[in-house]
Design a protein around this motif. Structure first.
Motif, mmCIF file in Angstrom:
data_model
loop_
_atom_site.group_PDB
_atom_site.id
_atom_site.type_symbol
_atom_site.label_atom_id
_atom_site.label_comp_id
_atom_site.label_asym_id
_atom_site.label_seq_id
_atom_site.Cartn_x
_atom_site.Cartn_y
_atom_site.Cartn_z
ATOM 1 N N TYR A 75 1.356 -1.581 -0.235
ATOM 2 C CA TYR A 75 -0.199 -0.081 0.136
ATOM 3 C C TYR A 75 0.654 1.052 -0.068
ATOM 4 O O TYR A 75 1.641 1.421 0.960
ATOM 5 N N THR A 76 0.976 1.754 -1.188
ATOM 6 C CA THR A 76 2.122 2.744 -1.209
ATOM 7 C C THR A 76 1.558 4.185 -0.391
ATOM 8 O O THR A 76 0.260 4.568 -0.358
ATOM 9 N N ARG A 79 -1.405 5.479 -3.061
ATOM 10 C CA ARG A 79 -2.814 4.353 -2.855
ATOM 11 C C ARG A 79 -3.228 5.262 -1.914
ATOM 12 O O ARG A 79 -4.298 5.090 -2.500
ATOM 13 N N PHE A 83 -7.087 6.663 -2.220
ATOM 14 C CA PHE A 83 -7.826 6.363 -1.076
ATOM 15 C C PHE A 83 -8.661 7.515 -0.473
ATOM 16 O O PHE A 83 -9.882 7.409 -0.064
#
Length: 190
Positions: A75-76, A79, A83
């Motif tokens: 989960y960079t 990202r 989100f």
């Protein structure tokens, strides 16, 4: 963890629907809650917000996940940023309201600069203040107009999502027949 805390703080201060900080993505739903969630055909789904939006009663089961066995989270930051944007744009009209407020502040600042230009008219400072005032006031007018257009776009976006306008919360009566308990109007944009 710091980014997560910042996100939940921001979300709960600007969104029309508060959610529990650290709310999980893993949960069990009753049939009625699942059906209500299925009636929301959104493409970019912020599931934590959607579950809170449908408004069914919730119970929490404490769970402490074990440490990651191997590897690192995929989960960079990009990202996480996407989100957060999906969550804020899906459940808040704050960005549009903020643009209108910044535009109004710019127009006020421009009016103040123009007032200063009138007071110092005839000097070089008066000319500079006049130019700065006109540019600032026009920028504020553009931002305000953009915010008004954004308000219309936000309303169109709300309508295009296809969320139900009303959710009927029912419970069985003494004969097992469903009876209406509450009518919930859409909390966002409505």
């Amino acid at each position: 963890r710091l980014a997560s805390r910042a996100f939940y703080w921001l979300f709960n201060h600007v969104a029309e629907l508060p959610i529990e900080p650290g709310a999980p993505e893993f949960f069990a739903l009753s049939r009625r809650a699942r059906e209500a969630l299925a009636r929301m055909p959104e493409q970019r789904r912020f599931l934590r917000g959607m579950v809170a939006w449908i408004g069914f009663s919730r119970a929490h089961v404490p769970y402490r996940p074990p440490a990651r066995v191997g590897g690192r989270s995929k989960y960079t930051f990009a990202r996480m940023w996407g989100f957060a944007a999906d969550a804020l744009f899906g459940f808040s009209s704050f960005p549009v309201r903020a643009i209108v407020a910044v535009g109004a502040l710019c127009m006020l600042a421009g009016a103040g600069l123009l007032g200063g230009a009138l007071i110092t008219w005839g000097s070089m400072l008066g000319g500079v203040l006049a130019i700065a005032g006109v540019v600032t006031a026009l920028a504020g007018l553009q931002l305000g107009a953009l915010g008004v257009i954004g308000g219309y776009v936000a309303r169109s976006f709300e309508a295009s999502r296809g969320r139900p306008l009303y959710l009927l919360k029912q419970a069985p009566d003494e004969h097992g027949e469903p009876r209406l308990i509450e009518v919930k109007r859409s909390a966002v944009g409505g």
